[in-house]
Design a protein around this motif. Structure first.
Motif, PDB file in Angstrom:
ATOM      1  N   LYS A  31       0.842  -1.203   0.000  1.00 42.18           N
ATOM      2  CA  LYS A  31       0.000   0.000   0.000  1.00 42.18           C
ATOM      3  C   LYS A  31       0.881   1.257   0.000  1.00 42.18           C
ATOM      4  O   LYS A  31       0.584   2.263   0.647  1.00 42.18           O
ATOM      5  CB  LYS A  31      -0.957   0.021   1.203  1.00 42.18           C
ATOM      6  N   GLY A  32       1.991   1.162  -0.727  1.00 37.63           N
ATOM      7  CA  GLY A  32       2.920   2.294  -0.813  1.00 37.63           C
ATOM      8  C   GLY A  32       2.661   3.105  -2.062  1.00 37.63           C
ATOM      9  O   GLY A  32       1.776   2.796  -2.855  1.00 37.63           O
ATOM     10  N   GLN A  33       3.445   4.173  -2.224  1.00 38.49           N
ATOM     11  CA  GLN A  33       3.326   4.961  -3.450  1.00 38.49           C
ATOM     12  C   GLN A  33       4.548   4.717  -4.321  1.00 38.49           C
ATOM     13  O   GLN A  33       5.661   4.536  -3.834  1.00 38.49           O
ATOM     14  CB  GLN A  33       3.137   6.439  -3.151  1.00 38.49           C
ATOM     15  N   LEU A  34       4.277   4.706  -5.626  1.00 34.26           N
ATOM     16  CA  LEU A  34       5.330   4.398  -6.595  1.00 34.26           C
ATOM     17  C   LEU A  34       5.821   5.685  -7.249  1.00 34.26           C
ATOM     18  O   LEU A  34       5.019   6.501  -7.718  1.00 34.26           O
ATOM     19  CB  LEU A  34       4.756   3.450  -7.660  1.00 34.26           C
ATOM     20  N   VAL A  35       7.145   5.860  -7.256  1.00 32.74           N
ATOM     21  CA  VAL A  35       7.766   6.981  -7.973  1.00 32.74           C
ATOM     22  C   VAL A  35       8.746   6.357  -8.967  1.00 32.74           C
ATOM     23  O   VAL A  35       9.417   5.367  -8.643  1.00 32.74           O
ATOM     24  CB  VAL A  35       8.531   7.904  -6.989  1.00 32.74           C
ATOM     25  N   LEU A  36       8.801   6.905 -10.174  1.00 31.73           N
ATOM     26  CA  LEU A  36       9.735   6.379 -11.165  1.00 31.73           C
ATOM     27  C   LEU A  36      10.874   7.368 -11.355  1.00 31.73           C
ATOM     28  O   LEU A  36      10.642   8.580 -11.367  1.00 31.73           O
ATOM     29  CB  LEU A  36       9.037   6.138 -12.507  1.00 31.73           C
ATOM     30  N   GLY A  37      12.083   6.860 -11.496  1.00 32.04           N
ATOM     31  CA  GLY A  37      13.247   7.719 -11.720  1.00 32.04           C
ATOM     32  C   GLY A  37      14.084   7.167 -12.860  1.00 32.04           C
ATOM     33  O   GLY A  37      14.498   6.006 -12.831  1.00 32.04           O
ATOM     34  N   LEU A  38      14.301   8.001 -13.881  1.00 27.12           N
ATOM     35  CA  LEU A  38      15.064   7.565 -15.056  1.00 27.12           C
ATOM     36  C   LEU A  38      16.265   8.461 -15.247  1.00 27.12           C
ATOM     37  O   LEU A  38      16.203   9.651 -14.966  1.00 27.12           O
ATOM     38  CB  LEU A  38      14.221   7.698 -16.333  1.00 27.12           C
ATOM     39  N   PHE A  39      17.352   7.884 -15.761  1.00 28.82           N
ATOM     40  CA  PHE A  39      18.455   8.748 -16.161  1.00 28.82           C
ATOM     41  C   PHE A  39      19.076   8.226 -17.451  1.00 28.82           C
ATOM     42  O   PHE A  39      19.001   7.045 -17.765  1.00 28.82           O
ATOM     43  CB  PHE A  39      19.497   8.904 -15.048  1.00 28.82           C
ATOM     44  N   GLY A  40      19.662   9.145 -18.198  1.00 25.66           N
ATOM     45  CA  GLY A  40      20.301   8.774 -19.470  1.00 25.66           C
ATOM     46  C   GLY A  40      20.509  10.001 -20.330  1.00 25.66           C
ATOM     47  O   GLY A  40      20.101  11.104 -19.953  1.00 25.66           O
ATOM     48  N   ALA A  41      21.108   9.779 -21.508  1.00 25.35           N
ATOM     49  CA  ALA A  41      21.329  10.892 -22.431  1.00 25.35           C
ATOM     50  C   ALA A  41      19.999  11.387 -22.987  1.00 25.35           C
ATOM     51  O   ALA A  41      19.828  12.559 -23.282  1.00 25.35           O
ATOM     52  CB  ALA A  41      22.244  10.451 -23.567  1.00 25.35           C
ATOM     53  N   ALA A  42      19.054  10.453 -23.143  1.00 28.22           N
ATOM     54  CA  ALA A  42      17.687  10.807 -23.555  1.00 28.22           C
ATOM     55  C   ALA A  42      16.736  10.007 -22.672  1.00 28.22           C
ATOM     56  O   ALA A  42      17.012   8.841 -22.366  1.00 28.22           O
ATOM     57  CB  ALA A  42      17.473  10.443 -25.012  1.00 28.22           C
ATOM     58  N   THR A  43      15.674  10.648 -22.227  1.00 26.04           N
ATOM     59  CA  THR A  43      14.705   9.938 -21.379  1.00 26.04           C
ATOM     60  C   THR A  43      13.281  10.052 -21.929  1.00 26.04           C
ATOM     61  O   THR A  43      12.441   9.202 -21.632  1.00 26.04           O
ATOM     62  CB  THR A  43      14.724  10.488 -19.931  1.00 26.04           C
TER      63      THR A  43
ATOM     64  N   LEU B 136      25.440  11.309 -19.444  1.00 24.01           N
ATOM     65  CA  LEU B 136      24.968  10.003 -18.952  1.00 24.01           C
ATOM     66  C   LEU B 136      24.751   9.017 -20.095  1.00 24.01           C
ATOM     67  O   LEU B 136      24.095   7.996 -19.939  1.00 24.01           O
ATOM     68  CB  LEU B 136      23.660  10.188 -18.171  1.00 24.01           C
ATOM     69  N   ALA B 137      25.312   9.347 -21.260  1.00 21.63           N
ATOM     70  CA  ALA B 137      25.103   8.471 -22.425  1.00 21.63           C
ATOM     71  C   ALA B 137      25.721   7.106 -22.187  1.00 21.63           C
ATOM     72  O   ALA B 137      25.174   6.086 -22.578  1.00 21.63           O
ATOM     73  CB  ALA B 137      25.698   9.116 -23.671  1.00 21.63           C
ATOM     74  N   GLN B 138      26.877   7.103 -21.559  1.00 22.03           N
ATOM     75  CA  GLN B 138      27.563   5.828 -21.386  1.00 22.03           C
ATOM     76  C   GLN B 138      27.823   5.515 -19.927  1.00 22.03           C
ATOM     77  O   GLN B 138      27.860   6.413 -19.091  1.00 22.03           O
ATOM     78  CB  GLN B 138      28.883   5.862 -22.149  1.00 22.03           C
ATOM     79  N   ALA B 139      27.991   4.227 -19.674  1.00 15.27           N
ATOM     80  CA  ALA B 139      28.228   3.778 -18.306  1.00 15.27           C
ATOM     81  C   ALA B 139      29.542   4.347 -17.777  1.00 15.27           C
ATOM     82  O   ALA B 139      30.559   4.314 -18.459  1.00 15.27           O
ATOM     83  CB  ALA B 139      28.283   2.257 -18.277  1.00 15.27           C
ATOM     84  N   ARG B 140      29.475   4.915 -16.576  1.00 20.44           N
ATOM     85  CA  ARG B 140      30.687   5.431 -15.914  1.00 20.44           C
ATOM     86  C   ARG B 140      30.328   5.498 -14.451  1.00 20.44           C
ATOM     87  O   ARG B 140      29.285   6.065 -14.087  1.00 20.44           O
ATOM     88  CB  ARG B 140      31.037   6.804 -16.470  1.00 20.44           C
ATOM     89  N   TYR B 141      31.152   4.916 -13.593  1.00 20.96           N
ATOM     90  CA  TYR B 141      30.765   4.817 -12.183  1.00 20.96           C
ATOM     91  C   TYR B 141      30.382   6.176 -11.593  1.00 20.96           C
ATOM     92  O   TYR B 141      29.306   6.342 -11.024  1.00 20.96           O
ATOM     93  CB  TYR B 141      31.880   4.173 -11.342  1.00 20.96           C
ATOM     94  N   ALA B 142      31.279   7.161 -11.745  1.00 14.68           N
ATOM     95  CA  ALA B 142      31.084   8.436 -11.044  1.00 14.68           C
ATOM     96  C   ALA B 142      29.780   9.120 -11.446  1.00 14.68           C
ATOM     97  O   ALA B 142      29.009   9.567 -10.584  1.00 14.68           O
ATOM     98  CB  ALA B 142      32.270   9.361 -11.308  1.00 14.68           C
TER      99      ALA B 142
END
Ligand SMILES: Cc1cc2nc3c(=O)[nH]c(=O)nc-3n(C[C@H](O)[C@H](O)[C@H](O)COP(=O)(O)OP(=O)(O)OC[C@H]3O[C@@H](n4cnc5c(N)ncnc54)[C@H](O)[C@@H]3O)c2cc1C
Length: 341
Positions: A35-47, A70-76
């Motif tokens: 019975k929680g609330q859902l929030v969506l979070g996206l990241f990338g070069a295009a969303t 954020l186009a490519q994978a990079r830890y930092a």
């Protein structure tokens, strides 16, 4: 009330990968169960292109962090993006797909948020309104259900374990979240991608059938000679026609590594088992492979198992396969390939 954040990165085309849609399916179910609330979070070069995939998710809001950095994978930068989204949503639970990108950064992000992380999650449910998750240990030999009191609790969901969410409704509006990256956070650059050819051609996680080749394909046959070239042709013919994924026993993968006369398209990436992969496919067919325990451990999530072996006393015959064909795999696969034409 729990706030459940579904967190994912987009691909180069701005869409969510299948693993993300599976994790979203799990996050939605958890939100309903707790019975929680859902929030969506996206990241990338295009969303923006991902919005259409999220219609009807029931989320109260959709946060998007969009940047060419954020186009490519990079830890930092990936960790910074995930952290910024989590801070904006202030979740008690974070559900994310275990893509290589997120599996790499989310344990660190959980630490930065003062929370805990669990990986390889295969099921999410609720008990007395609180989340309970399932994962496997000891190379899928033991299953455990876990609860935690620490929050936020970050959960990385294994791909292939959930039903993918399918959009059913209008695309939601995306709420932009800002991110400033320092030069140091952008220092690492991906200059290119290199993958062994064999993997690109033969490992297909979404295939309906997993075809596993064993060392028997390289052994002397009834005429006293090995027939490795013929074996290679039969295997690749089947893989191509059935669009199956190709697995290998350890013995066969090791032979390839040791420079013997072997199937050149196999690498250790194809190996199934205790020291190999645990793929998920509806059906599996083992050929010229004995079905020893360390190998069969990798078949845990194959729903229907069949094997072809000359030996009626092989490991598969001892209860590890649903169907064992006591037959010559060369003859069987020749016939199967002919039928597939
Ligand atoms: C710690 C540990 C971890 C391990 N991890 C793994 C792992 O992750 N994955 C893994 O695979 N193994 C693993 N092993 C090794 C495993 O125990 C077996 O040695 C290996 O799986 C055997 O491979 P195989 O069945 O291909 O070869 P073999 O045992 O040599 O069997 C070949 C089979 O081919 C059959 N055959 C031959 N010709 C034909 C034909 N024409 N038609 C039909 N059948 C034919 C034979 O009857 C035989 O049964 C591990 C072992 C240890 C100790």
């Amino acid at each position: 009330m729990d706030t459940i954040l579904f967190l994912a990165h987009t691909e180069q085309d701005g869409q969510l990968p299948r693993a993300a849609l599976e994790a979203l399916g799990a996050a939605r179910q958890l939100a309903v169960a707790t019975k929680g609330q859902l929030v969506l979070g996206l990241f990338g070069a295009a969303t923006a292109p991902a919005a259409a995939q999220l219609g009807g998710s029931g989320a109260v809001k959709v946060l998007a962090l969009t940047s060419p950095d954020l186009a490519q994978a990079r830890y930092a930068s990936d960790a910074a993006a995930a952290e910024a989204l989590a801070k904006a949503a202030a979740p008690s639970i974070v559900v994310a797909p275990a893509t290589s990108r997120l599996a790499r950064v989310l344990p660190g992000v959980a630490h930065r948020l003062g929370g805990k992380v669990d990986t390889h999650i295969t099921a999410l449910a609720a008990q007395d309104g609180s989340p309970v998750v399932t994962r496997w240990f000891y190379r899928q030999r033991m299953e455990a259900t876990l609860k935690r009191t620490a929050r936020p609790w970050v959960l990385l969901v294994d791909p292939g374990t959930q039903v993918a969410f399918q959009a059913d409704g209008a695309a939601p509006a995306l709420e932009a979240v800002a991110l400033t990256l320092s030069d140091a956070q952008k220092r690492t650059r991906v200059k290119g991608l290199r993958a062994p050819k064999s993997d690109a051609q033969t490992i297909r996680p979404d295939a309906k059938v997993l075809f596993v080749a064993g060392a028997g394909w390289t052994k002397k046959q009834v005429d006293g000679k090995p027939h490795v070239e013929e074996a290679a042709k039969l295997i690749l013919d089947f893989i191509g026609k059935a669009q199956a994924s190709l697995g290998s026993s350890k013995s066969l993968a090791d032979l390839s590594g040791e420079g013997n006369q072997v199937l050149s398209f196999l690498s250790h990436m194809n190996q199934i088992g205790q020291t190999g992969a645990t793929p998920r496919h509806p059906k599996g067919l083992a050929t010229c492979c004995h079905g020893e325990e360390p190998h069969v451990v990798g078949w845990r999530f194959i729903n229907e198992r069949r094997a072809v072996n000359l030996d009626p006393s092989c490991g598969w015959a001892r209860g590890k396969a649903d169907v064992l064909y006591v037959a010559d795999a060369f003859a069987v696969m020749q016939k199967v390939n002919a039928l597939l034409k």
